[in-house]
Structures are given as C-alpha cells and as structure tokens.
Design a protein around this motif. Structure first.
Motif, short mmCIF file in Angstrom:
data_model
loop_
_atom_site.label_atom_id
_atom_site.label_comp_id
_atom_site.label_asym_id
_atom_site.label_seq_id
_atom_site.Cartn_x
_atom_site.Cartn_y
_atom_site.Cartn_z
N TRP A 54 -153.30 33.80 30.07
CA TRP A 54 -153.65 32.80 29.05
C TRP A 54 -155.17 32.68 28.91
CZ3 TRP A 54 -155.63 27.63 29.79
CH2 TRP A 54 -155.66 26.87 28.63
N LEU A 55 -155.87 32.62 30.04
CA LEU A 55 -157.33 32.51 30.00
C LEU A 55 -157.96 33.77 29.38
CD1 LEU A 55 -157.94 30.84 33.46
CD2 LEU A 55 -158.41 29.82 31.23
N MET A 56 -157.38 34.95 29.66
CA MET A 56 -157.89 36.18 29.06
C MET A 56 -157.69 36.14 27.54
SD MET A 56 -157.12 39.33 31.70
CE MET A 56 -155.36 39.26 31.48
N SER A 57 -156.56 35.62 27.08
CA SER A 57 -156.30 35.56 25.64
C SER A 57 -157.28 34.65 24.93
CB SER A 57 -154.86 35.13 25.36
OG SER A 57 -154.69 33.74 25.59
N LEU A 58 -157.82 33.68 25.65
CA LEU A 58 -158.81 32.76 25.09
C LEU A 58 -160.24 33.26 25.26
CD1 LEU A 58 -157.35 29.37 26.41
CD2 LEU A 58 -157.14 30.32 24.11
N GLY A 59 -160.40 34.38 25.96
CA GLY A 59 -161.74 34.93 26.19
C GLY A 59 -162.52 34.15 27.24
N LYS A 60 -161.81 33.39 28.08
CA LYS A 60 -162.50 32.58 29.08
C LYS A 60 -162.72 33.32 30.39
CE LYS A 60 -161.61 28.08 27.22
NZ LYS A 60 -161.72 26.69 27.58
#
Length: 69
Positions: free
Chosen positions: A42-48
């Motif tokens: 999820w964090l990767m999908s947000l670019g975080k």
C-alpha cells in the motif's frame, strides 16, 4: 474451544520517501518503520516507500567521436 491466534506476521523495515503517519505518530522522510507485506504494498502504491524493483543503472552517453576525413 480452539485457539484463534493469528500467525505471526513478518515485518519488514522500510524507509519513508514522503511524510507519513504510522501507529499514530508523524514520521518524516528518511524515517524507518516496520510494516507487514500488505502495508508495504500500500505504501509503495502511494509512493511513500521505494519499490522492490532495483533502480535502472544510469546510462551515460558515449562521447562523440571526432570525424576524421
């Protein structure tokens, strides 16, 4: 009666690329947090956080050859 304990989730340390709130506290760029696989995705999908894909190597253009005629 059965014991309904959840299996221990593997946690992975990730480094934040953007500010993020984790477990109720503000985290800054560069902070390291422990997350499970679903949270990491999820964090990767947000670019975080960075993706698992290795960065493409930097390609330098070849120097121009002098044309000798």
């Amino acid at each position: 009666m059965t014991d309904k304990k959840q299996p221990q989730q593997q946690l992975e340390e990730v480094v934040l690329l953007k500010p993020h709130t984790h477990k109720g506290r503000q985290c800054a760029v560069g902070d390291k947090i422990d997350v499970n696989a679903r949270q990491k995705s999820w964090l990767m999908s947000l670019g975080k956080v960075a993706t698992d894909e290795p960065a493409a190597p930097a390609v330098k253009p070849a120097p121009a050859k002098a044309n000798k005629e």
